[in-house]
Design an enzyme around this catalytic site. Structure first.
Site, PDB file in Angstrom:
ATOM      1  N   ASP A  37       0.841  -1.210   0.000  1.00 30.39           N
ATOM      2  CA  ASP A  37       0.000   0.000   0.000  1.00 30.39           C
ATOM      3  C   ASP A  37       0.874   1.258   0.000  1.00 30.39           C
ATOM      4  O   ASP A  37       0.527   2.253  -0.617  1.00 30.39           O
ATOM      5  CB  ASP A  37      -1.012   0.015   1.172  1.00 30.39           C
ATOM      6  CG  ASP A  37      -0.402  -0.106   2.552  1.00 30.39           C
ATOM      7  OD1 ASP A  37       0.786  -0.461   2.676  1.00 30.39           O
ATOM      8  OD2 ASP A  37      -1.133   0.167   3.536  1.00 30.39           O
ATOM      9  N   ASP A  56      -5.228   0.184   6.245  1.00 33.62           N
ATOM     10  CA  ASP A  56      -5.987  -0.157   7.447  1.00 33.62           C
ATOM     11  C   ASP A  56      -7.146   0.820   7.679  1.00 33.62           C
ATOM     12  O   ASP A  56      -8.279   0.420   7.951  1.00 33.62           O
ATOM     13  CB  ASP A  56      -5.069  -0.177   8.668  1.00 33.62           C
ATOM     14  CG  ASP A  56      -3.889  -1.111   8.475  1.00 33.62           C
ATOM     15  OD1 ASP A  56      -3.926  -1.911   7.522  1.00 33.62           O
ATOM     16  OD2 ASP A  56      -2.938  -1.040   9.275  1.00 33.62           O
ATOM     17  N   GLU A  83      -1.322   8.521  12.571  1.00 38.68           N
ATOM     18  CA  GLU A  83      -0.483   7.365  12.925  1.00 38.68           C
ATOM     19  C   GLU A  83       1.001   7.701  12.707  1.00 38.68           C
ATOM     20  O   GLU A  83       1.852   7.364  13.525  1.00 38.68           O
ATOM     21  CB  GLU A  83      -0.913   6.170  12.058  1.00 38.68           C
ATOM     22  CG  GLU A  83      -0.190   4.904  12.332  1.00 38.68           C
ATOM     23  CD  GLU A  83      -0.917   3.952  13.299  1.00 38.68           C
ATOM     24  OE1 GLU A  83      -2.135   4.096  13.496  1.00 38.68           O
ATOM     25  OE2 GLU A  83      -0.220   3.075  13.840  1.00 38.68           O
ATOM     26  N   LEU A 123      -4.694  -6.930  13.217  1.00 37.04           N
ATOM     27  CA  LEU A 123      -6.058  -6.723  12.717  1.00 37.04           C
ATOM     28  C   LEU A 123      -6.438  -5.238  12.750  1.00 37.04           C
ATOM     29  O   LEU A 123      -7.605  -4.875  12.624  1.00 37.04           O
ATOM     30  CB  LEU A 123      -7.061  -7.545  13.541  1.00 37.04           C
ATOM     31  CG  LEU A 123      -6.796  -9.050  13.551  1.00 37.04           C
ATOM     32  CD1 LEU A 123      -7.809  -9.778  14.417  1.00 37.04           C
ATOM     33  CD2 LEU A 123      -6.836  -9.597  12.126  1.00 37.04           C
ATOM     34  N   SER A 130      -6.259  -2.711  15.174  1.00 34.15           N
ATOM     35  CA  SER A 130      -7.052  -2.110  16.245  1.00 34.15           C
ATOM     36  C   SER A 130      -6.759  -0.612  16.335  1.00 34.15           C
ATOM     37  O   SER A 130      -7.659   0.187  16.594  1.00 34.15           O
ATOM     38  CB  SER A 130      -6.756  -2.793  17.575  1.00 34.15           C
ATOM     39  OG  SER A 130      -5.372  -2.793  17.819  1.00 34.15           O
TER      40      SER A 130
HETATM   41  C1  GLA Z   1       0.318  -2.561   8.435  1.00 33.21           C
HETATM   42  C2  GLA Z   1       0.200  -1.141   7.890  1.00 33.21           C
HETATM   43  C3  GLA Z   1      -0.479  -1.144   6.525  1.00 33.21           C
HETATM   44  C4  GLA Z   1       0.173  -2.122   5.575  1.00 33.21           C
HETATM   45  C5  GLA Z   1       0.354  -3.479   6.244  1.00 33.21           C
HETATM   46  C6  GLA Z   1       1.168  -4.425   5.385  1.00 33.21           C
HETATM   47  O1  GLA Z   1      -0.948  -3.081   8.715  1.00 33.21           O
HETATM   48  O2  GLA Z   1      -0.515  -0.331   8.769  1.00 33.21           O
HETATM   49  O3  GLA Z   1      -0.468   0.161   5.984  1.00 33.21           O
HETATM   50  O4  GLA Z   1       1.365  -1.628   5.067  1.00 33.21           O
HETATM   51  O5  GLA Z   1       0.997  -3.375   7.503  1.00 33.21           O
HETATM   52  O6  GLA Z   1       0.499  -4.682   4.205  1.00 33.21           O
END
Ligand code: GLA
Length: 428
Positions: free
Chosen positions: A34, A194, A182, A147, A149
């Site tokens: 991403d 996410d 974040e 996941l 959170s």
């Molecule tokens: C974490 C990051 C996401 C993504 C995943 C790996 O969840 O927050 O932005 O990069 O790792 O795909």
């Protein structure tokens, strides 16, 4: 778990103005791309964070984490990262909203179609966010399980503020603001997946997000006889966020090296595997010919070898997701599942974000005819594997795997059979 409204009124002695629910996410395929202009295929799940919120007038934010039994109070002026981790997911997004005018001029706010930013209503004096609020949060997303959170907290709070102060933010704007929060308050330079998934989820649908244009498409997930099962290693590696940021830097470095040779290349999307080989693989091979005494030089070359591995994985994964989406559209879940295993291999051996426990869980199901696909999911170094398993075999596989995991890895396996649910929403 007491109802969130009850938690709120018990604590603050008045009724919450509104309640918001924001889910965690899974990602079917497209890992660690991403932030590399790739594609991801996430979905929101039946594990969530709830927030109840009400306005204050004294310039303070009173935050209650009901599950932890903790209360923290901070003033709204001069928001800075807080030593208590969960607090940052709340004040990080408050900081974003308070800085909204700068945010729009800094140009990171885009609308759903990547068209120029729409005007955002900055809170007026009567409904001034700077006057503070009370907030109570709780949830059932296991922490550190990959996941998301933290993204769910950020999205729930931002969605609640958007409603409470009539900010008229779009979901994509909220996702981008939560991502910035974040970066700034949690120090993790995460991608958009996410937050995007938590906000945009739809029941029984996976969402293909083009992380370059931010265009997205919903795909019905007709799993029929199959379930999505998450096996949680219950390992939470402290290294995860620093290694995450390192991966980002390694990819940026590889991209720059390739761009020196091919200046028209803008992102990983434009790079072929041949170009990765041509521009980066030579350096990897030289490592073997190095004089062992030249420690410093070896270290530099090792770093270059890592850059090659990371970029090879990224280019392969971008291509793999494009093909996997075609499998999904055709309903060919066998082919889709195979690609999940390939992704795991890449994440483990090239991108190096797996760990022995994750590798064990994937390996253990890899020859099982009732498992279509399995791989580690999310940032890595612990957390869950995602598995597509035939419904009638879930119980037996879970039982066997739990026993061998306990025996060989000396840990208890946590198992979540997930359903795909709606994204962030108001609760009546
Ligand atoms: C974490 C990051 C996401 C993504 C995943 C790996 O969840 O927050 O932005 O990069 O790792 O795909």
């Amino acid at each position: 778990m007491l109802a969130i409204r009850t938690q709120f009124s018990n604590h603050f002695n008045y009724n919450a103005a509104l309640v918001v629910k924001s889910p965690g996410r899974i990602n079917l395929i497209g890992e660690h791309i991403d932030y590399n202009h790739g594609f991801v295929l996430p979905a929101a799940i039946d594990k969530f964070i709830e927030v109840a919120i009400g306005k204050r007038a004294d310039g303070a934010i009173h935050m209650v984490a009901a599950d932890l039994g903790e209360t923290i109070i901070v003033p709204t002026h001069n928001l800075v990262p807080h030593p208590t981790a969960w607090v940052n997911y709340i004040i990080g997004v408050v900081d974003q909203v308070l800085n909204i005018t700068h945010a729009t001029t800094n140009n990171f706010i885009v609308t759903d179609n990547n068209t120029p930013s729409t005007k955002i209503n900055v809170p007026t004096n009567e409904t001034n966010l700077a006057a503070g609020f009370d907030i109570c949060i709780q949830g059932n997303i296991p922490l550190g399980a990959g996941l998301s959170s933290s993204a769910a907290v950020e999205c729930a709070v931002l969605f609640a503020l958007n409603e409470l102060y009539s900010l008229s933010l779009t979901k994509m704007q909220m996702a981008l603001m939560a991502q910035q929060a974040e970066h700034k308050f949690a120090g993790v330079h995460c991608g958009l997946m996410d937050m995007f998934a938590s906000l945009h989820g739809q029941k029984n649908k996976a969402i293909l997000l083009d992380c370059d244009s931010l265009a997205f498409t919903y795909y019905p997930l007709a799993l029929n006889d199959y379930s999505i099962v998450l096996f949680d290693t219950q390992i939470k590696h402290a290294l995860a966020s620093s290694e995450y940021n390192t991966r980002r830097l390694e990819c940026e470095r590889g991209l720059r090296i390739i761009q020196e040779k091919y200046p028209t290349i803008k992102t990983f999307r434009d790079i072929s595997l041949e170009q990765v080989e041509e521009c980066l693989a030579f350096n990897a091979n030289t490592k073997n010919e190095m004089n062992e005494d030249k420690v410093e030089e070896t270290t530099t070359i090792e770093k270059t070898a890592k850059v090659y591995q990371r970029c090879k994985y990224v280019v392969e994964e971008i291509r793999r997701v494009q093909l996997a989406v075609q499998d999904l559209a055709k309903g060919d879940m066998q082919a889709f599942g195979k690609k999940m295993f390939e992704t795991h291999k890449g994440l483990s051996s090239l991108y190096e974000v797996s760990c022995p426990e994750l590798d064990f869980l994937v390996q253990a199901v890899s020859n099982n005819e009732n498992v279509l696909g399995a791989r580690m999911m999310g940032g890595g170094f612990g957390g869950c594997t995602i598995n597509i398993i035939k419904k009638m075999a879930v119980e037996e596989i879970t039982k066997k795997l739990s026993a061998s995991y306990a025996q060989l890895m000396h840990k208890e396996l946590a198992v979540y059979i997930t359903s795909i649910e709606e994204g962030t929403h108001l609760v009546a």
